[in-house]
Scaffold this motif. Structure first.
Motif, PDB file in Angstrom:
ATOM      1  N   SER A 189       0.798  -1.222   0.000  1.00 25.78           N
ATOM      2  CA  SER A 189       0.000   0.000   0.000  1.00 25.78           C
ATOM      3  C   SER A 189       0.834   1.278   0.000  1.00 25.78           C
ATOM      4  CB  SER A 189      -0.945   0.010   1.201  1.00 25.78           C
ATOM      5  OG  SER A 189      -0.204  -0.021   2.414  1.00 25.78           O
ATOM      6  N   ASP A 190       2.171   1.148   0.121  1.00 27.94           N
ATOM      7  CA  ASP A 190       3.024   2.344   0.020  1.00 27.94           C
ATOM      8  C   ASP A 190       3.546   2.540  -1.404  1.00 27.94           C
ATOM      9  OD1 ASP A 190       4.788   0.210  -0.081  1.00 27.94           O
ATOM     10  OD2 ASP A 190       6.290   1.144   1.212  1.00 27.94           O
ATOM     11  N   ASN A 191       3.010   1.759  -2.345  1.00 31.42           N
ATOM     12  CA  ASN A 191       3.409   1.840  -3.749  1.00 31.42           C
ATOM     13  C   ASN A 191       2.352   2.673  -4.471  1.00 31.42           C
ATOM     14  OD1 ASN A 191       4.823   1.367  -6.070  1.00 31.42           O
ATOM     15  ND2 ASN A 191       4.315  -0.807  -6.227  1.00 31.42           N
ATOM     16  N   PRO A 192       2.607   3.963  -4.738  1.00 25.10           N
ATOM     17  CA  PRO A 192       1.548   4.866  -5.211  1.00 25.10           C
ATOM     18  C   PRO A 192       0.981   4.455  -6.566  1.00 25.10           C
ATOM     19  CG  PRO A 192       3.698   5.881  -5.486  1.00 25.10           C
ATOM     20  CD  PRO A 192       3.919   4.625  -4.691  1.00 25.10           C
ATOM     21  N   LEU A 193      -0.230   4.941  -6.827  1.00 29.07           N
ATOM     22  CA  LEU A 193      -0.935   4.621  -8.063  1.00 29.07           C
ATOM     23  C   LEU A 193      -0.914   5.816  -9.007  1.00 29.07           C
ATOM     24  CD1 LEU A 193      -4.061   2.852  -6.530  1.00 29.07           C
ATOM     25  CD2 LEU A 193      -1.853   1.853  -7.173  1.00 29.07           C
ATOM     26  N   ILE A 194      -0.997   5.541 -10.291  1.00 30.70           N
ATOM     27  CA  ILE A 194      -1.083   6.591 -11.295  1.00 30.70           C
ATOM     28  C   ILE A 194      -2.553   6.918 -11.528  1.00 30.70           C
ATOM     29  CG2 ILE A 194      -0.731   7.096 -13.756  1.00 30.70           C
ATOM     30  CD1 ILE A 194       1.849   5.398 -13.564  1.00 30.70           C
TER      31      ILE A 194
ATOM     32  N   GLU B 111      -4.604   6.896   0.128  1.00 30.48           N
ATOM     33  CA  GLU B 111      -4.353   5.531  -0.367  1.00 30.48           C
ATOM     34  C   GLU B 111      -3.844   5.569  -1.809  1.00 30.48           C
ATOM     35  OE1 GLU B 111      -7.232   5.242   2.994  1.00 30.48           O
ATOM     36  OE2 GLU B 111      -7.115   6.498   1.188  1.00 30.48           O
ATOM     37  N   ALA B 112      -4.447   6.394  -2.647  1.00 31.02           N
ATOM     38  CA  ALA B 112      -3.997   6.500  -4.040  1.00 31.02           C
ATOM     39  C   ALA B 112      -2.593   7.088  -4.127  1.00 31.02           C
ATOM     40  CB  ALA B 112      -4.970   7.350  -4.849  1.00 31.02           C
ATOM     41  N   ARG B 113      -2.259   7.990  -3.201  1.00 30.18           N
ATOM     42  CA  ARG B 113      -0.943   8.641  -3.199  1.00 30.18           C
ATOM     43  C   ARG B 113       0.129   7.801  -2.521  1.00 30.18           C
ATOM     44  NH1 ARG B 113      -1.384  12.505   0.275  1.00 30.18           N
ATOM     45  NH2 ARG B 113      -3.611  12.583   0.719  1.00 30.18           N
ATOM     46  N   GLY B 114      -0.258   6.672  -1.940  1.00 30.59           N
ATOM     47  CA  GLY B 114       0.707   5.878  -1.191  1.00 30.59           C
ATOM     48  C   GLY B 114       1.244   6.636   0.012  1.00 30.59           C
ATOM     49  N   GLY B 115       0.434   7.556   0.545  1.00 26.10           N
ATOM     50  CA  GLY B 115       0.840   8.348   1.698  1.00 26.10           C
ATOM     51  C   GLY B 115       1.729   9.528   1.379  1.00 26.10           C
ATOM     52  N   LEU B 116       1.996   9.785   0.099  1.00 24.40           N
ATOM     53  CA  LEU B 116       2.886  10.871  -0.306  1.00 24.40           C
ATOM     54  C   LEU B 116       2.115  12.168  -0.520  1.00 24.40           C
ATOM     55  CD1 LEU B 116       4.976   8.851  -2.928  1.00 24.40           C
ATOM     56  CD2 LEU B 116       5.586   9.327  -0.553  1.00 24.40           C
ATOM     57  N   THR B 117       2.839  13.252  -0.774  1.00 24.80           N
ATOM     58  CA  THR B 117       2.214  14.540  -1.084  1.00 24.80           C
ATOM     59  C   THR B 117       2.153  14.789  -2.584  1.00 24.80           C
ATOM     60  OG1 THR B 117       4.340  15.683  -0.893  1.00 24.80           O
ATOM     61  CG2 THR B 117       2.971  15.530   1.096  1.00 24.80           C
ATOM     62  N   THR B 118       2.659  13.845  -3.361  1.00 22.06           N
ATOM     63  CA  THR B 118       2.658  13.950  -4.816  1.00 22.06           C
ATOM     64  C   THR B 118       1.779  12.856  -5.410  1.00 22.06           C
ATOM     65  OG1 THR B 118       4.652  12.585  -4.901  1.00 22.06           O
ATOM     66  CG2 THR B 118       4.952  14.981  -4.979  1.00 22.06           C
ATOM     67  N   VAL B 119       1.460  13.011  -6.710  1.00 17.46           N
ATOM     68  CA  VAL B 119       0.658  12.000  -7.396  1.00 17.46           C
ATOM     69  C   VAL B 119       1.042  11.973  -8.869  1.00 17.46           C
ATOM     70  CG1 VAL B 119      -1.259  13.589  -7.927  1.00 17.46           C
ATOM     71  CG2 VAL B 119      -1.695  11.128  -7.724  1.00 17.46           C
ATOM     72  N   GLY B 120       1.089  10.769  -9.441  1.00 20.96           N
ATOM     73  CA  GLY B 120       1.367  10.611 -10.861  1.00 20.96           C
ATOM     74  C   GLY B 120       0.104  10.801 -11.685  1.00 20.96           C
ATOM     75  N   CYS B 121       0.201  11.565 -12.780  1.00 13.65           N
ATOM     76  CA  CYS B 121      -0.960  11.891 -13.616  1.00 13.65           C
ATOM     77  C   CYS B 121      -0.663  11.564 -15.073  1.00 13.65           C
ATOM     78  CB  CYS B 121      -1.301  13.372 -13.490  1.00 13.65           C
ATOM     79  SG  CYS B 121      -1.670  13.900 -11.796  1.00 13.65           S
ATOM     80  N   ARG B 122      -1.660  10.984 -15.751  1.00 12.03           N
ATOM     81  CA  ARG B 122      -1.437  10.561 -17.130  1.00 12.03           C
ATOM     82  C   ARG B 122      -2.718  10.677 -17.942  1.00 12.03           C
ATOM     83  NH1 ARG B 122      -0.245   6.591 -21.160  1.00 12.03           N
ATOM     84  NH2 ARG B 122      -1.121   4.594 -20.513  1.00 12.03           N
TER      85      ARG B 122
END
Length: 322
Positions: free
Chosen positions: A64-69, A113-124
Motif C-alpha cells: 500500500s506504500d506503492n503509489p498509483l497513477i 491511499e492513491a498517493r501511497g501516503g505521499l504529497t505527490t501523485v502521478g498523472c497521465r
C-alpha cells in the motif's frame, strides 16, 4: 477455453456509450473496472475514494506504500487533482495523450491511499480513445496500476487480466492488444529539476531534447514517488537470465529465449523480434508464454538508447537484478 463473464468488448475508436456509462457507474459506486491503454491494461478505481483504492491494492496483492497513477481524459481535468505549473503544461501539450506520467504536487481531494501516503501523485492521459471516453464518463480521477497480480508481468490483453485477477474487476473493457507493451515513462516535475523515475514509452532522449536537463533518481526517497521502482516486478514463474551479445555468458543446458539477435546456443523454444520496439511491445506476453515451458528464460539485454532503456528496466526487474 475458459470464458469470463466480466469481459465486455469495446471498439477502440467508437466504444458503445451504454457500455462506457455502465463502467463509469461502477467506478462511481466504488467498484473496480479494468481498462485498456496504449501501454498495458489498468485496474481502475475512484482515486478520491480511499475504500475503492484499497480494493485495488487487495486485488493485486500490492504493497500500500506503492503509489498509483491517476488517469484523466484531458490536461484540464488534472487541475482538480494536482497543482500544475507552466512546465508541466508544456509537457502535456507536447507528449499528451501518450505514455508519459507526470508526478505533481497532489491536492487534498486525492485519497492518501492513491498517493501511497505521499504529497505527490502521478498523472497521465493515455493515447487511447476508448479509455479517454471511459475516464470522461467517470467524472473522477481513475487510479489505475497495471491489472495483474503484483510482481507478475503486466497484461497487454483482456484475457490475461481475467486470468490474473478474476472477478476482482466488476468489468473488463476489452479493446484488444495494447500497442506499446511497456508502461508509461514516469517523470517527476514536482521539484526544480525534472527526474526520470521510471523509463517507459517516452524515451529519455526525447525528454532531454524538449526540457534540457533531466536527472536520474538518487535514493529511495525519490524512487518511492513512482510505481514499479522499489519492488520486484514483471517476474514470470521461472528464472530469467540476461544475455548481452558479445559478452561472456554461461548458457543453461536447456532454456527458452527471447530477443532481437539470434541466441548463440540452440533454445528449446524462442520468440524473436524484428526490432527493439517490437521487443518492448511483446515483452510481457513473451514472458508469460515462455514460462509455460518451465525452463529458464534467457532475455537479450538491449542497448541503452530509446525504448531500450525501458526494456532494460523491465528485464532487470523480471530477472531480480533491480
Amino acid at each position: 477455453m475458459k470464458t469470463y463473464d466480466n469481459i465486455v468488448p469495446v471498439d477502440f475508436w467508437n466504444p458503445d456509450p451504454q457500455v462506457i456509462a455502465r463502467a463509469a457507474a461502477l467506478i462511481r459506486a466504488g467498484e473496480l473496472v479494468a481498462f485498456p491503454t496504449e501501454t498495458v491494461y489498468g485496474l481502475g478505481g475512484n482515486a478520491l475514494d480511499g475504500e475503492a483504492v484499497k480494493k485495488i491494492y487487495a486485488a493485486k496483492g500490492r504493497p500500500s506504500d506503492n503509489p498509483l497513477i491517476l488517469h484523466f481524459p484531458s490536461p484540464e481535468a488534472v487541475e482538480a487533482a494536482a497543482y500544475v505549473d507552466a512546465r508541466a503544461r508544456r509537457l502535456m501539450e507536447r507528449f499528451w495523450p501518450g505514455p508519459l506520467t507526470l508526478v505533481l504536487p497532489a491536492r487534498d481531494c486525492v485519497s492518501k491511499e492513491a498517493r501511497g501516503g505521499l504529497t505527490t501523485v502521478g498523472c497521465r492521459m493515455p493515447d487511447y480513445p476508448a479509455a479517454l471516453a471511459f475516464f470522461s464518463a467517470c467524472g473522477v480521477p481513475v487510479a489505475g496500476p497495471s491489472a495483474n497480480r503484483s510482481g507478475r508481468p503486466s497484461p497487454t490483453n483482456a484475457r490475461t487480466v481475467a486470468e490474473d485477477i478474476g472477478s476482482a474487476a466488476a468489468m473488463i473493457l476489452d479493446a484488444g492488444e495494447c500497442r506499446v507493451g511497456v508502461e508509461s515513462t514516469v517523470l517527476d516535475v514536482s521539484g526544480a529539476v525534472p527526474v526520470l523515475l521510471r523509463p517507459g514509452g517516452v524515451a529519455m532522449e526525447e525528454l532531454r531534447e524538449f526540457l534540457g536537463e533531466v536527472a536520474l533518481p538518487v535514493g529511495v526517497n525519490e524512487l518511492k514517488r513512482s510505481p514499479g521502482t522499489r519492488y520486484r516486478h514483471y517476474a514470470p514463474s521461472v528464472e530469467v537470465r540476461v544475455w548481452e551479445p558479445g559478452a561472456a555468458f554461461a548458457w543453461p543446458e536447456r532454456f527458452t529465449y527471447m530477443g532481437v539477435a539470434a541466441a548463440e546456443e540452440e533454445p528449446a523454444r524462442q520468440i524473436r523480434f524484428d526490432s527493439f520496439a517490437a521487443y518492448a511491445h511483446g515483452l510481457f506476453t513473451a514472458l508469460r508464454e515462455l514460462e509455460k515451458d518451465g525452463l529458464p528464460i534467457v532475455a537479450q539485454w538491449p542497448p541503452l538508447v530509446g525504448i531500450g532503456r525501458a526494456l532494460r528496466d523491465r528485464i532487470s526487474r523480471a530477472a531480480g537484478l533491480a
